[in-house]
Design an enzyme around this catalytic site. Structure first.
Site, PDB file in Angstrom:
ATOM      1  N   THR A 188     -16.403  23.191  44.529  1.00  0.00           N
ATOM      2  CA  THR A 188     -17.889  23.770  44.047  1.00  0.00           C
ATOM      3  C   THR A 188     -18.467  22.293  43.249  1.00  0.00           C
ATOM      4  O   THR A 188     -17.608  21.808  42.296  1.00  0.00           O
ATOM      5  CB  THR A 188     -18.132  24.968  43.259  1.00  0.00           C
ATOM      6  OG1 THR A 188     -17.248  24.760  42.069  1.00  0.00           O
ATOM      7  CG2 THR A 188     -17.404  26.095  43.981  1.00  0.00           C
ATOM      8  N   GLY A 189     -19.571  22.077  43.363  1.00  0.00           N
ATOM      9  CA  GLY A 189     -19.977  20.915  42.707  1.00  0.00           C
ATOM     10  C   GLY A 189     -19.240  19.718  43.226  1.00  0.00           C
ATOM     11  O   GLY A 189     -18.961  18.866  42.404  1.00  0.00           O
ATOM     12  N   GLY A 190     -19.331  19.535  44.494  1.00  0.00           N
ATOM     13  CA  GLY A 190     -18.582  18.488  45.069  1.00  0.00           C
ATOM     14  C   GLY A 190     -19.390  17.297  45.778  1.00  0.00           C
ATOM     15  O   GLY A 190     -18.752  16.592  46.592  1.00  0.00           O
ATOM     16  N   GLY A 227     -19.443  12.551  41.589  1.00  0.00           N
ATOM     17  CA  GLY A 227     -18.558  12.576  40.216  1.00  0.00           C
ATOM     18  C   GLY A 227     -17.377  12.999  40.725  1.00  0.00           C
ATOM     19  O   GLY A 227     -16.565  12.476  41.570  1.00  0.00           O
ATOM     20  N   ILE A 228     -16.871  13.727  39.716  1.00  0.00           N
ATOM     21  CA  ILE A 228     -15.314  14.400  39.917  1.00  0.00           C
ATOM     22  C   ILE A 228     -15.246  14.990  41.038  1.00  0.00           C
ATOM     23  O   ILE A 228     -14.114  14.973  41.637  1.00  0.00           O
ATOM     24  CB  ILE A 228     -15.229  15.327  38.506  1.00  0.00           C
ATOM     25  CG1 ILE A 228     -15.049  14.258  37.334  1.00  0.00           C
ATOM     26  CG2 ILE A 228     -13.846  16.159  38.829  1.00  0.00           C
ATOM     27  CD1 ILE A 228     -15.202  15.048  35.947  1.00  0.00           C
ATOM     28  N   GLY A 229     -16.171  16.050  41.556  1.00  0.00           N
ATOM     29  CA  GLY A 229     -16.194  16.669  42.510  1.00  0.00           C
ATOM     30  C   GLY A 229     -15.950  15.623  43.985  1.00  0.00           C
ATOM     31  O   GLY A 229     -15.171  15.985  44.750  1.00  0.00           O
ATOM     32  N   SER A 243     -13.345  21.409  29.883  1.00  0.00           N
ATOM     33  CA  SER A 243     -13.915  20.278  28.985  1.00  0.00           C
ATOM     34  C   SER A 243     -13.020  20.144  27.768  1.00  0.00           C
ATOM     35  O   SER A 243     -12.620  21.239  26.969  1.00  0.00           O
ATOM     36  CB  SER A 243     -15.519  20.232  28.675  1.00  0.00           C
ATOM     37  OG  SER A 243     -15.774  19.074  27.875  1.00  0.00           O
ATOM     38  N   TYR A 257     -22.511  25.367  25.079  1.00  0.00           N
ATOM     39  CA  TYR A 257     -21.509  24.707  26.075  1.00  0.00           C
ATOM     40  C   TYR A 257     -20.153  24.712  25.691  1.00  0.00           C
ATOM     41  O   TYR A 257     -19.452  25.072  26.616  1.00  0.00           O
ATOM     42  CB  TYR A 257     -21.963  23.177  26.397  1.00  0.00           C
ATOM     43  CG  TYR A 257     -21.356  22.462  27.559  1.00  0.00           C
ATOM     44  CD1 TYR A 257     -21.548  22.960  28.764  1.00  0.00           C
ATOM     45  CD2 TYR A 257     -20.568  21.273  27.240  1.00  0.00           C
ATOM     46  CE1 TYR A 257     -20.991  22.221  29.581  1.00  0.00           C
ATOM     47  CE2 TYR A 257     -19.858  20.877  28.181  1.00  0.00           C
ATOM     48  CZ  TYR A 257     -20.012  20.966  29.755  1.00  0.00           C
ATOM     49  OH  TYR A 257     -19.493  20.521  30.376  1.00  0.00           O
TER      50      TYR A 257
END
Length: 251
Positions: free
Chosen positions: A12-14, A17-19, A139, A152
């Site tokens: 998810t969120g791919g 960036g990192i994804g 995080s 957050y």
């Protein structure tokens, strides 16, 4: 032989960036198919071009929206019938110091980073393979107190409890659940923090100075750690919180 040969994975969120870096790594390690999600169609389309692999499917959607999650898992079940690896990478938020926090800020942050994570995992279980691996992207702020990050940070700290509890909940199915906590990583989102270019450069420099290595990390350095947690290399690893942070939260 790749470390993920034949595996079906979802990130998810791919889309960047990192994804996106993790999707590249999964494919390089032999994953049979990788699904990626994101909220912006144009960014997802660009990610598919960058990956350049027929074994990638991009699905537009919001990780905190229940209907979008149902649609996503229905598609995966129809196309592949199962899922072996889940990297819950979607997350983010805005920042506000105590005294300036609004109800909207709280709800938006917790909906994406806590509610979204919870239901992303719960809704996948009917199609998730016994013995599979779930990785939650956390995080370093889960253990560090930084200015204006209290909401957050609290949301990311919840993931540590999720991993502990879900490891127990899912032990009969031999599903491993772990949290990966990146430090400052050079992503488009990270580079955007700050109102002016001068502020953005100062922010990046300050975060780099807060690490022992005196630099920010690269998305691929997180992706390699995700591959470790997703693969049999970590077959005796579950319920942990793995920091990949250049020492920022360690020293």
């Amino acid at each position: 032989m790749g470390k993920l040969d034949g595996k079906i994975a979802l990130i998810t969120g791919g889309s960047e960036g990192i994804g996106l870096a993790t999707a590249k790594r999964f494919l390089a390690e032999g994953a049979a198919h990788v699904f990626i999600t994101g909220r912006r169609k144009e960014v997802l389309d660009e990610a598919v071009k960058k990956l350049g692999d027929k074994n990638v499917t991009a699905v537009q959607g919001d990780a905190s929206n229940m209907a979008d999650l149902d649609r996503l898992y229905s598609l995966i079940q129809k196309e592949k019938g199962r899922l072996d690896i889940l990297f819950v990478n979607a997350g983010g938020g805005t920042f506000a110091p105590l005294g300036s926090i609004t109800e909207e800020h709280f709800d938006d942050t917790f909906n994406l980073n806590v509610k979204g994570v919870l239901f992303t995992v719960q809704k996948v279980l009917p199609i998730f393979t016994d013995g599979g691996s779930i990785i939650l992207n956390g995080s370093i702020v889960s253990v560090k107190g930084l200015f204006a990050t209290s909401i957050y940070s609290a949301a990311k700290a919840a993931l540590r409890s999720f991993a502990r509890c879900w490891t127990v909940d899912l032990k009969e199915r031999k599903i491993r659940v772990n949290v990966l906590n990146p430090g400052p990583i050079d992503t488009p989102l990270f580079r955007s923090l700050g109102s002016t270019e001068k502020e953005k450069r100062a922010f990046v420099a300050g975060m780099a100075a807060g690490t022992v290595m005196n630099r920010v990390g690269e998305p691929d350095e997180i992706a390699t750690a995700v591959v470790f947690l997703a693969s049999d290399d970590s077959s005796y690893v579950t319920g942990i919180e793995l920091f990949v942070d250049g020492g920022a939260a360690q020293i």
